[in-house]
Write a protein that holds these residues in place. Structure first.
Motif, PDB file in Angstrom:
ATOM      1  N   ARG A 200      -0.795  -1.417   8.569  1.00  0.00           N
ATOM      2  CA  ARG A 200      -1.469  -2.357   7.676  1.00  0.00           C
ATOM      3  C   ARG A 200      -2.271  -3.316   8.560  1.00  0.00           C
ATOM      4  O   ARG A 200      -1.816  -3.702   9.631  1.00  0.00           O
ATOM      5  CB  ARG A 200      -0.463  -3.176   6.881  1.00  0.00           C
TER       6      ARG A 200
ATOM      7  N   GLU B 175      -5.386  -4.505   3.981  1.00  0.00           N
ATOM      8  CA  GLU B 175      -5.516  -3.086   3.625  1.00  0.00           C
ATOM      9  C   GLU B 175      -4.476  -2.253   4.357  1.00  0.00           C
ATOM     10  O   GLU B 175      -3.943  -2.672   5.379  1.00  0.00           O
ATOM     11  CB  GLU B 175      -6.919  -2.551   3.924  1.00  0.00           C
TER      12      GLU B 175
ATOM     13  N   PHE C  61       0.833  -1.205   0.000  1.00  0.00           N
ATOM     14  CA  PHE C  61       0.000   0.000   0.000  1.00  0.00           C
ATOM     15  C   PHE C  61       0.864   1.248   0.000  1.00  0.00           C
ATOM     16  O   PHE C  61       0.670   2.175   0.774  1.00  0.00           O
ATOM     17  CB  PHE C  61      -0.973  -0.001   1.187  1.00  0.00           C
TER      18      PHE C  61
END
Ligand SMILES: [Zn+2]
Length: 316
Positions: free
Chosen positions: A311, A251, A175
């Motif tokens: 995360r 995510e 990410f």
């Protein structure tokens, strides 16, 4: 101004003996066994202030590491940032102009843009193109247990299992904006066997982190049959390692405001049992865990607005 409340237990090694090397690229040395085999590379100092990897490589050099087959390369990546390291201001030497571990896209590498890190990346790129297995050694801003990070390609999972150290492996996108070296196209292509793993060895400047970094290098080399058993046995500390625990990153969490604060001093790898547990506040907003048994990976407590702060991962 010194950085506040930071204890630096590690002493950065003198890497000047490794400047010239033997590859034509500064701070990159290659040992060729003269026998067929893969090209294996271990990188330190992708971030200039993460000195555990430099200590691990210094140890391997000083003990005359040599591959039993194939080629072994040892590289100090952002040495320019590292050479500015100051134990009073250890946060300041992560990079010179920008994060070297975000520039690995063809768009940036082939562009006309200039930065200290892009220059180094362009200089290293042809070298990385010849590498089959890459270990990129890093450290973290909290005293989290060490963790291998990769995207979760099958070849990355296979190599992580073979290496078997450290205890945790987190699979999934970083990410991040831009691409890390382990996502540079040749390593990120599931149609070839080239594989890159990134290992976060613990808190940046804790003594134990340097022990972990050396062990990570030794387990990596052993998994690829690059070193004699006697060399491994003589230098390893955490052996046998605990069983590998896998985590699936689902995510990334980004801060929106300068007022982002975790509700606790999370270190990383905590597993929060119940979905909806408040773990942070971002201004008026409560940040909650998205599912039961949610692991928190690499919390960043030194945040401003618009930064990746965490995360989330599921146990696998
Ligand atoms: Zn790093």
């Amino acid at each position: 101004m010194p950085n506040a409340n930071i204890s630096v237990e590690l002493t950065p090694p003198d890497i000047s003996p490794y400047m010239t090397g033997n590859t034509g690229v500064e701070y990159v040395t290659r040992f060729d066994s003269g026998k067929p085999g893969p090209h294996v590379m271990i990188n330190a100092l992708m971030h200039g202030n993460e000195i555990c990897g430099a200590l691990a490589l210094d140890h391997l050099f000083k003990h005359d590491i040599r591959p039993t087959h194939g080629v072994l390369s040892l590289g100090f990546l952002n040495y320019k940032a590292f050479l500015t390291f100051d134990a009073q201001r250890p946060l300041n030497s992560r990079y010179v102009d920008e994060d070297l571990n975000r520039v690995w896209t063809e768009e940036r590498l082939d562009s006309d843009e200039d930065s200290s890190e892009l220059r180094r990346a362009r200089e290293m790129r042809p070298y990385f193109d010849t590498v089959d297995y890459l270990l990129d050694i890093h450290s973290m801003s909290t005293p989290s247990p060490a963790v291998t990070l990769c995207n979760g390609l099958d070849k990355e999972r296979d190599l992580t299992r073979k290496v078997g150290f450290p205890e945790y492996a987190a699979y999934g996108s970083g990410f991040v904006v831009g691409r890390r070296l382990i996502e540079y196209t040749p390593f990120h292509d599931s149609n070839n066997a080239k594989t890159g793993l990134l290992v976060e060895c613990g808190y940046h400047w804790a003594k134990e982190t340097a022990v972990t970094a050396l062990d990570v290098a030794l387990f990596f080399l052993r998994a690829l049959n690059m070193i004699p058993t006697e060399f491994f046995d003589a230098h390893v500390t955490n052996n046998p390692p605990p069983p590998l625990k896998g985590l699936e990153i689902t995510e990334g969490l980004y801060s929106k405001s300068n007022a982002f604060r975790f509700t606790k001093q999370y270190k990383g790898m905590e597993v929060i049992e119940t979905a909806g547990t408040v773990i942070a506040r971002d201004g008026d907003e409560e940040i909650v865990t998205p599912y039961d048994n949610c692991a928190l990976i690499m919390p960043n407590h030194n945040v401003g607005a618009d930064m990746r702060v965490l995360r989330f991962a599921r146990l696998s």
